[in-house]
Motif scaffolding. Structure first.
Motif, short mmCIF file in Angstrom:
data_model
loop_
_atom_site.label_atom_id
_atom_site.label_comp_id
_atom_site.label_asym_id
_atom_site.label_seq_id
_atom_site.Cartn_x
_atom_site.Cartn_y
_atom_site.Cartn_z
N ARG A 23 0.85 -1.19 0.00
CA ARG A 23 0.00 0.00 0.00
C ARG A 23 0.88 1.24 0.00
O ARG A 23 1.90 1.28 0.68
CB ARG A 23 -0.92 0.01 1.23
N CYS A 24 0.49 2.25 -0.80
CA CYS A 24 1.23 3.52 -0.83
C CYS A 24 1.12 4.16 0.55
O CYS A 24 0.03 4.27 1.10
CB CYS A 24 0.64 4.45 -1.89
N SER A 25 2.27 4.56 1.10
CA SER A 25 2.27 5.13 2.45
C SER A 25 1.59 6.49 2.46
O SER A 25 1.23 7.01 3.51
CB SER A 25 3.70 5.26 2.95
N LYS A 26 1.43 7.08 1.25
CA LYS A 26 0.88 8.42 1.18
C LYS A 26 -0.65 8.40 1.00
O LYS A 26 -1.38 8.99 1.79
CB LYS A 26 1.53 9.15 0.00
N CYS A 27 -1.08 7.69 -0.06
CA CYS A 27 -2.52 7.75 -0.37
C CYS A 27 -3.24 6.43 -0.06
O CYS A 27 -4.46 6.36 -0.13
CB CYS A 27 -2.75 8.13 -1.82
N GLY A 28 -2.46 5.38 0.24
CA GLY A 28 -3.09 4.12 0.63
C GLY A 28 -3.53 3.24 -0.53
O GLY A 28 -4.10 2.17 -0.32
N GLU A 36 1.83 6.77 -8.23
CA GLU A 36 1.63 7.97 -9.05
C GLU A 36 1.57 9.24 -8.20
O GLU A 36 2.07 10.30 -8.60
CB GLU A 36 0.33 7.86 -9.86
N CYS A 37 0.95 9.12 -7.03
CA CYS A 37 0.78 10.33 -6.21
C CYS A 37 2.13 10.87 -5.75
O CYS A 37 2.34 12.08 -5.68
CB CYS A 37 -0.15 10.08 -5.03
N ILE A 38 3.08 9.96 -5.49
CA ILE A 38 4.41 10.39 -5.05
C ILE A 38 5.18 10.94 -6.25
O ILE A 38 5.87 11.96 -6.14
CB ILE A 38 5.16 9.23 -4.36
ZN LIG Z 1 -0.11 7.07 -3.51
#
Ligand SMILES: [Zn+2]
Ligand SMILES: [Zn+2]
Length: 155
Positions: free
Chosen positions: A6-11, A21-23
């Protein structure tokens, strides 16, 4: 079967070992900011170097002499005689570097009027100030053309 994390930023669920992508988006944004700072820095350096050139010093003296060291803004806007101390680029050199030594783009001002002009430009009245200063130059030219016996009539 790929392993997910899981992305630590957006989950969001993304394949392990990849960047979300968000990072990437944040990194792109940061790079853009850095590039912008760099460009600004380079422009400032170019400008600072220009103001030290002999060509500018001579042009500046010439323009001040041409306007008899009179602040044209104070003269036409306020009807006051104030000594000019500097020469201003009507179209900023950050906008058009080619106009840096163009006498048609230069006007004599006092530090005070210069401050007023730049404040107005910062406040979104750039077009208006450009038009106004060009108008003052034109008025001065007319005055020169009507001079008697080589003397510009100031009053
Ligand atoms: Zn993300
Ligand atoms: Zn200026």
């Amino acid at each position: 079967m790929p392993i997910y994390k899981r992305c630590s930023k957006c989950g969001k669920r993304i394949p392990s070992g990849t960047t979300c992508e968000c990072i990437k988006q944040i990194r792109r944004q940061q790079k853009k900011e850095r590039d912008k700072d760099y460009d600004q820095h380079r422009r400032n350096k170019t400008r600072a170097a220009f103001y030290k050139t002999k060509a500018w010093r001579l042009t500046k003296e010439d323009v001040l002499t041409h306007y008899m060291y009179i602040d044209l803004y104070a003269y036409y806007h306020d009807g006051k005689f104030i000594p000019a101390t500097m020469v201003h680029h009507i179209v900023p050199i950050s906008t058009d570097y080619a106009k840096r030594l163009d006498r048609g783009n230069l006007i004599a001002l006092s530090d005070k009027s210069h401050g007023i002009v730049h404040k107005a430009m910062r406040e979104g009245r750039e077009e208006e100030m450009i038009r106004l200063l060009l108008e003052y130059k034109k008025k001065w030219k007319k005055k020169e053309n009507s001079e008697v016996g080589g003397v510009v009539k100031l009053f």
